[in-house]
Design a protein around this motif. Sequence first.
Motif, PDB file in Angstrom:
ATOM      1  N   ALA A 182       0.839  -1.194   0.000  1.00  0.00           N
ATOM      2  CA  ALA A 182       0.000   0.000   0.000  1.00  0.00           C
ATOM      3  C   ALA A 182       0.875   1.246   0.000  1.00  0.00           C
ATOM      4  O   ALA A 182       2.007   1.225   0.489  1.00  0.00           O
ATOM      5  CB  ALA A 182      -0.915   0.005   1.223  1.00  0.00           C
ATOM      6  N   HIS A 183       0.344   2.312  -0.538  1.00  0.00           N
ATOM      7  CA  HIS A 183       1.077   3.581  -0.494  1.00  0.00           C
ATOM      8  C   HIS A 183       1.027   4.162   0.919  1.00  0.00           C
ATOM      9  O   HIS A 183       2.060   4.393   1.534  1.00  0.00           O
ATOM     10  CB  HIS A 183       0.482   4.558  -1.504  1.00  0.00           C
ATOM     11  CG  HIS A 183       1.163   5.892  -1.528  1.00  0.00           C
ATOM     12  ND1 HIS A 183       2.531   6.035  -1.511  1.00  0.00           N
ATOM     13  CD2 HIS A 183       0.654   7.161  -1.551  1.00  0.00           C
ATOM     14  CE1 HIS A 183       2.845   7.315  -1.530  1.00  0.00           C
ATOM     15  NE2 HIS A 183       1.724   8.024  -1.551  1.00  0.00           N
ATOM     16  N   HIS A 184      -0.155   4.373   1.445  1.00  0.00           N
ATOM     17  CA  HIS A 184      -0.271   4.989   2.769  1.00  0.00           C
ATOM     18  C   HIS A 184      -0.054   3.957   3.878  1.00  0.00           C
ATOM     19  O   HIS A 184      -0.581   2.845   3.795  1.00  0.00           O
ATOM     20  CB  HIS A 184      -1.650   5.629   2.938  1.00  0.00           C
ATOM     21  CG  HIS A 184      -1.860   6.815   2.056  1.00  0.00           C
ATOM     22  ND1 HIS A 184      -3.050   7.068   1.422  1.00  0.00           N
ATOM     23  CD2 HIS A 184      -1.027   7.823   1.690  1.00  0.00           C
ATOM     24  CE1 HIS A 184      -2.955   8.173   0.712  1.00  0.00           C
ATOM     25  NE2 HIS A 184      -1.732   8.652   0.848  1.00  0.00           N
ATOM     26  N   PRO A 185       0.697   4.306   4.903  1.00  0.00           N
ATOM     27  CA  PRO A 185       0.887   3.392   6.027  1.00  0.00           C
ATOM     28  C   PRO A 185      -0.446   3.111   6.726  1.00  0.00           C
ATOM     29  O   PRO A 185      -1.296   4.002   6.852  1.00  0.00           O
ATOM     30  CB  PRO A 185       1.837   4.153   6.964  1.00  0.00           C
ATOM     31  CG  PRO A 185       2.517   5.152   6.086  1.00  0.00           C
ATOM     32  CD  PRO A 185       1.508   5.534   5.045  1.00  0.00           C
ATOM     33  N   LEU A 186      -0.598   1.883   7.174  1.00  0.00           N
ATOM     34  CA  LEU A 186      -1.787   1.531   7.949  1.00  0.00           C
ATOM     35  C   LEU A 186      -1.706   2.166   9.330  1.00  0.00           C
ATOM     36  O   LEU A 186      -2.710   2.603   9.884  1.00  0.00           O
ATOM     37  CB  LEU A 186      -1.886   0.006   8.066  1.00  0.00           C
ATOM     38  CG  LEU A 186      -3.066  -0.542   8.871  1.00  0.00           C
ATOM     39  CD1 LEU A 186      -4.396  -0.140   8.236  1.00  0.00           C
ATOM     40  CD2 LEU A 186      -2.965  -2.056   8.975  1.00  0.00           C
ATOM     41  N   MET A 187      -0.499   2.217   9.883  1.00  0.00           N
ATOM     42  CA  MET A 187      -0.322   2.724  11.243  1.00  0.00           C
ATOM     43  C   MET A 187       0.621   3.921  11.253  1.00  0.00           C
ATOM     44  O   MET A 187       1.773   3.821  10.837  1.00  0.00           O
ATOM     45  CB  MET A 187       0.232   1.622  12.149  1.00  0.00           C
ATOM     46  CG  MET A 187      -0.764   0.503  12.405  1.00  0.00           C
ATOM     47  SD  MET A 187      -0.066  -0.866  13.348  1.00  0.00           S
ATOM     48  CE  MET A 187       0.675  -1.846  12.036  1.00  0.00           C
ATOM     49  N   PHE A 188       0.112   5.051  11.726  1.00  0.00           N
ATOM     50  CA  PHE A 188       0.935   6.232  11.960  1.00  0.00           C
ATOM     51  C   PHE A 188       1.197   6.431  13.448  1.00  0.00           C
ATOM     52  O   PHE A 188       2.237   6.890  13.855  1.00  0.00           O
ATOM     53  CB  PHE A 188       0.247   7.486  11.412  1.00  0.00           C
ATOM     54  CG  PHE A 188       0.619   7.807   9.993  1.00  0.00           C
ATOM     55  CD1 PHE A 188       1.914   8.117   9.648  1.00  0.00           C
ATOM     56  CD2 PHE A 188      -0.348   7.808   8.998  1.00  0.00           C
ATOM     57  CE1 PHE A 188       2.260   8.428   8.339  1.00  0.00           C
ATOM     58  CE2 PHE A 188      -0.018   8.118   7.690  1.00  0.00           C
ATOM     59  CZ  PHE A 188       1.287   8.429   7.362  1.00  0.00           C
ATOM     60  N   ARG A 189       0.204   6.097  14.250  1.00  0.00           N
ATOM     61  CA  ARG A 189       0.317   6.269  15.696  1.00  0.00           C
ATOM     62  C   ARG A 189       0.350   4.909  16.373  1.00  0.00           C
ATOM     63  O   ARG A 189      -0.018   3.897  15.794  1.00  0.00           O
ATOM     64  CB  ARG A 189      -0.859   7.089  16.224  1.00  0.00           C
ATOM     65  CG  ARG A 189      -0.961   8.470  15.571  1.00  0.00           C
ATOM     66  CD  ARG A 189      -2.241   9.174  15.960  1.00  0.00           C
ATOM     67  NE  ARG A 189      -2.362  10.470  15.274  1.00  0.00           N
ATOM     68  CZ  ARG A 189      -2.858  10.604  14.059  1.00  0.00           C
ATOM     69  NH1 ARG A 189      -3.280   9.541  13.387  1.00  0.00           N
ATOM     70  NH2 ARG A 189      -2.940  11.800  13.496  1.00  0.00           N
ATOM     71  N   GLY A 190       0.781   4.894  17.609  1.00  0.00           N
ATOM     72  CA  GLY A 190       0.861   3.636  18.333  1.00  0.00           C
ATOM     73  C   GLY A 190      -0.504   2.973  18.491  1.00  0.00           C
ATOM     74  O   GLY A 190      -1.498   3.643  18.775  1.00  0.00           O
ATOM     75  N   VAL A 191      -0.551   1.670  18.299  1.00  0.00           N
ATOM     76  CA  VAL A 191      -1.782   0.903  18.486  1.00  0.00           C
ATOM     77  C   VAL A 191      -1.605   0.068  19.751  1.00  0.00           C
ATOM     78  O   VAL A 191      -0.774  -0.843  19.796  1.00  0.00           O
ATOM     79  CB  VAL A 191      -2.063  -0.018  17.272  1.00  0.00           C
ATOM     80  CG1 VAL A 191      -3.321  -0.841  17.515  1.00  0.00           C
ATOM     81  CG2 VAL A 191      -2.203   0.820  16.006  1.00  0.00           C
ATOM     82  N   LYS A 192      -2.366   0.391  20.792  1.00  0.00           N
ATOM     83  CA  LYS A 192      -2.202  -0.282  22.083  1.00  0.00           C
ATOM     84  C   LYS A 192      -3.126  -1.478  22.247  1.00  0.00           C
ATOM     85  O   LYS A 192      -2.844  -2.392  23.022  1.00  0.00           O
ATOM     86  CB  LYS A 192      -2.438   0.713  23.219  1.00  0.00           C
ATOM     87  CG  LYS A 192      -1.403   1.839  23.259  1.00  0.00           C
ATOM     88  CD  LYS A 192      -1.622   2.745  24.455  1.00  0.00           C
ATOM     89  CE  LYS A 192      -0.546   3.821  24.517  1.00  0.00           C
ATOM     90  NZ  LYS A 192      -0.729   4.723  25.683  1.00  0.00           N
TER      91      LYS A 192
END
Length: 262
Positions: free
Chosen positions: A64-74
């Motif tokens: 994918a072009h855009h990342p699935l995760m930009f921020r932390g997933v807790k």
Amino acid sequence: MASNREITDCIESIAPLHYQEEWDNSGYQLGDPSEHCTGVMVCVDATEDIVSEAAAKGCNLIIAHHPLMFRGVKQILGRNRVERVIAHALRLGVTIYSCHTSIDNAPNGVSWSMANMLGAHPVKILSPSHDGVTGCGIVADLDSGMTAGQLVELAKASFGSPVARCSCPPPADMTIKRVAMCGGAGSDFIPQAIALGAQAYITSDTKLNFFLDHCDDIFIIDLGHYETEKCTKELFCRAITEKFPNFAVYYPENETNPIHYL
């Protein structure tokens, strides 16, 4: 049979991870890079539907072009799109890799593709990195000058955008020959485009204040974010098939722009 890592190495041969911006999260999002790759699906954004389609077509890798995760997933509790896609991909055994600003900044990356689609000839990088070889955006010259209206229609047709948000067009007798462009949200680079002599700038996600601040200095053409970056799918496909000509690379049948123009 190639591994996921061998497939993504093809991507990194044209867009190494060190090209990405420091705030970005390109690279593996989830899954196992060492697994044998049974097929690849390329897309702009990984969604639940695309994960399902990939699995149905026998693809265990999504690029994918855009990342699935930009921020932390807790926690992964299905409370939002990211959590649902993570859970769905893990359930179906689909690995997800992202190539975001690494391909944006790469030579012959997103903005170079935009110039080619527009039929313009790249002259220089809009916002170069320290190495002078990579960077965001491109400044390009058209073969022949055109009016603002003609350029808008050409941009809409070239990128498949039904609409364009524009600043006040310059006089009808003004000929536009030099155009700057940056795929995705590139309005921060408008001052550079002006400094480099661009008469028009094509990008997306431009806020009102940028139109107000720069409308007298450059003609702004704001297209959809998706429309300016969907060329990444072709870039990914080409990088893979040049190394593995007979490898299965799929475009999703159900990927659509999340923004609808009514």
